[in-house]
Scaffold this motif. Sequence first.
Motif, PDB file in Angstrom:
ATOM      1  N   ASN A   1     -34.837 -12.618  19.530  1.00  0.00           N
ATOM      2  CA  ASN A   1     -34.194 -11.697  18.594  1.00  0.00           C
ATOM      3  C   ASN A   1     -33.016 -10.966  19.245  1.00  0.00           C
ATOM      4  OD1 ASN A   1     -34.202 -10.246  15.967  1.00  0.00           O
ATOM      5  ND2 ASN A   1     -34.681  -8.487  17.253  1.00  0.00           N
ATOM      6  N   HIS A   2     -33.205 -10.474  20.482  1.00  0.00           N
ATOM      7  CA  HIS A   2     -32.129  -9.754  21.161  1.00  0.00           C
ATOM      8  C   HIS A   2     -30.891 -10.638  21.335  1.00  0.00           C
ATOM      9  CE1 HIS A   2     -35.132  -6.724  23.158  1.00  0.00           C
ATOM     10  NE2 HIS A   2     -35.014  -6.575  21.847  1.00  0.00           N
ATOM     11  N   GLN A   3     -31.095 -11.878  21.786  1.00  0.00           N
ATOM     12  CA  GLN A   3     -29.971 -12.777  22.009  1.00  0.00           C
ATOM     13  C   GLN A   3     -29.363 -13.256  20.686  1.00  0.00           C
ATOM     14  OE1 GLN A   3     -30.630 -15.221  25.917  1.00  0.00           O
ATOM     15  NE2 GLN A   3     -32.620 -15.019  24.918  1.00  0.00           N
ATOM     16  N   PHE A   4     -30.227 -13.440  19.683  1.00  0.00           N
ATOM     17  CA  PHE A   4     -29.730 -13.851  18.372  1.00  0.00           C
ATOM     18  C   PHE A   4     -28.827 -12.768  17.774  1.00  0.00           C
ATOM     19  CE2 PHE A   4     -30.108 -13.763  13.757  1.00  0.00           C
ATOM     20  CZ  PHE A   4     -29.734 -15.048  13.419  1.00  0.00           C
ATOM     21  N   LEU A   5     -29.252 -11.506  17.859  1.00  0.00           N
ATOM     22  CA  LEU A   5     -28.443 -10.417  17.315  1.00  0.00           C
ATOM     23  C   LEU A   5     -27.145 -10.236  18.096  1.00  0.00           C
ATOM     24  CD1 LEU A   5     -31.188  -7.746  16.497  1.00  0.00           C
ATOM     25  CD2 LEU A   5     -29.984  -9.265  14.915  1.00  0.00           C
ATOM     26  N   TYR A   6     -27.216 -10.409  19.421  1.00  0.00           N
ATOM     27  CA  TYR A   6     -25.982 -10.317  20.214  1.00  0.00           C
ATOM     28  C   TYR A   6     -25.020 -11.417  19.806  1.00  0.00           C
ATOM     29  CZ  TYR A   6     -22.831  -9.938  24.198  1.00  0.00           C
ATOM     30  OH  TYR A   6     -21.725  -9.774  24.977  1.00  0.00           O
ATOM     31  N   LYS A   7     -25.519 -12.614  19.618  1.00  0.00           N
ATOM     32  CA  LYS A   7     -24.669 -13.734  19.202  1.00  0.00           C
ATOM     33  C   LYS A   7     -24.077 -13.476  17.823  1.00  0.00           C
ATOM     34  CE  LYS A   7     -24.837 -18.744  18.427  1.00  0.00           C
ATOM     35  NZ  LYS A   7     -24.422 -18.715  17.023  1.00  0.00           N
ATOM     36  N   ARG A   8     -24.898 -12.992  16.892  1.00  0.00           N
ATOM     37  CA  ARG A   8     -24.421 -12.783  15.529  1.00  0.00           C
ATOM     38  C   ARG A   8     -23.412 -11.645  15.446  1.00  0.00           C
ATOM     39  NH1 ARG A   8     -28.291 -10.524  10.820  1.00  0.00           N
ATOM     40  NH2 ARG A   8     -27.799  -8.630  11.983  1.00  0.00           N
ATOM     41  N   ASN A   9     -23.667 -10.556  16.191  1.00  0.00           N
ATOM     42  CA  ASN A   9     -22.831  -9.367  16.050  1.00  0.00           C
ATOM     43  C   ASN A   9     -21.601  -9.364  16.955  1.00  0.00           C
ATOM     44  OD1 ASN A   9     -24.699  -8.386  14.183  1.00  0.00           O
ATOM     45  ND2 ASN A   9     -25.861  -7.289  15.764  1.00  0.00           N
ATOM     46  N   TYR A  10     -21.653 -10.066  18.098  1.00  0.00           N
ATOM     47  CA  TYR A  10     -20.558  -9.994  19.059  1.00  0.00           C
ATOM     48  C   TYR A  10     -19.834 -11.321  19.260  1.00  0.00           C
ATOM     49  CZ  TYR A  10     -22.347  -5.388  20.276  1.00  0.00           C
ATOM     50  OH  TYR A  10     -22.742  -4.078  20.222  1.00  0.00           O
ATOM     51  N   ILE A  11     -20.575 -12.435  19.243  1.00  0.00           N
ATOM     52  CA  ILE A  11     -19.961 -13.731  19.537  1.00  0.00           C
ATOM     53  C   ILE A  11     -19.475 -14.424  18.275  1.00  0.00           C
ATOM     54  CG2 ILE A  11     -20.390 -16.031  20.479  1.00  0.00           C
ATOM     55  CD1 ILE A  11     -22.297 -14.775  22.475  1.00  0.00           C
ATOM     56  N   ASP A  12     -20.324 -14.484  17.250  1.00  0.00           N
ATOM     57  CA  ASP A  12     -19.972 -15.238  16.038  1.00  0.00           C
ATOM     58  C   ASP A  12     -18.706 -14.735  15.337  1.00  0.00           C
ATOM     59  OD1 ASP A  12     -22.080 -16.883  16.493  1.00  0.00           O
ATOM     60  OD2 ASP A  12     -23.378 -16.066  14.932  1.00  0.00           O
ATOM     61  N   PRO A  13     -18.431 -13.428  15.292  1.00  0.00           N
ATOM     62  CA  PRO A  13     -17.185 -13.000  14.628  1.00  0.00           C
ATOM     63  C   PRO A  13     -15.926 -13.569  15.261  1.00  0.00           C
ATOM     64  CG  PRO A  13     -18.670 -11.145  14.846  1.00  0.00           C
ATOM     65  CD  PRO A  13     -19.267 -12.263  15.635  1.00  0.00           C
ATOM     66  N   HIS A  14     -15.974 -14.017  16.509  1.00  0.00           N
ATOM     67  CA  HIS A  14     -14.803 -14.570  17.191  1.00  0.00           C
ATOM     68  C   HIS A  14     -14.974 -16.056  17.488  1.00  0.00           C
ATOM     69  CE1 HIS A  14     -13.550 -10.416  17.644  1.00  0.00           C
ATOM     70  NE2 HIS A  14     -14.710 -10.140  18.223  1.00  0.00           N
TER      71      HIS A  14
END
Length: 304
Positions: free
Chosen positions: A106-119
């Motif tokens: 969950n922690h890594q999924f949220l980091y990916k969704r909120n910080y990585i995926d937008p870019h």
Amino acid sequence: MEGRREDPNGSLSRGLLLVEPYCGFVPILGGEKVPGLVQFALDSAASFFRSLTLKEVIGAFWAPFSIFAGAFSAFAFNNRRATRERIDKEVIEGNLALSVLMKFLNHQFLYKRNYIDPHQGAPDAWFRIMPGPPLDNGIRVELNKNNLGFLLQSSGAVWQQTMIEEERYHQVKGAIENRNALLEKAWQKLEEAGFEHGSKIPASEIEKALGPVLFQQLKQISEALIEQVTLNVLSSGEAMTALRTDLVRMYPGRPFINAVLPPSSPPNPPSVATAKPASEAEIARARKGHRQPTGRYIPHEKGE
């Protein structure tokens, strides 16, 4: 009673005599075998057993049988209770391990969704990802390896896969913290060079402002972080599925945690995927009105 008897050679020998009701005087010491005494013992035993009733016979055998049955029942009960307690403990530890794996995911999924995926898809995604809070929000998350030893007996591969996911999670956590520190140094230099947060800055300008060493450090750790988080989201889900499958096989009928993730964001937002390189005019506007790290305007630009 003491008496005398004649031995086979004609001499007399002294010995003890037993008054036997059936055989008369029978020597029991200092002489030959005593068949009369054996017969007496057999007759006495037969007489004793003939005198017993059925109730007395059952009672004689029931006492030792009941002692054995009670001891066996107590042993079996304690063994069942110990087995039940062991299984309950292992089920609890299995669910706790699933919960920790779910936190890793969950922690890594949220980091990916909120910080990585937008870019996602942007050529400068490695730089545009903003620094975020600690991956574990300051609460240490780890597996209890000692209490998961029972997995080694059933499936060592699942145990190893679970342990590796913990290492991967903490590697990502450390990479995020190192990148945040590098990004802080980078923005100090970019502000000194006249760039504002959120402005479009070409990679050549970033390298010129940061210097080759800091530029390469930030670029490499950011690209590795993007790749590792993306892979960890997949591998953590696979590890959780493998562990849950093994636990269900070992303890059928027991409830185990299942993963439910929030929805993902679009992998390629149009605003990012179609972004164009910054023009010279945009770079000039980004420099205008910038602030030094102290928060003060540069004197020659004040009032523009």
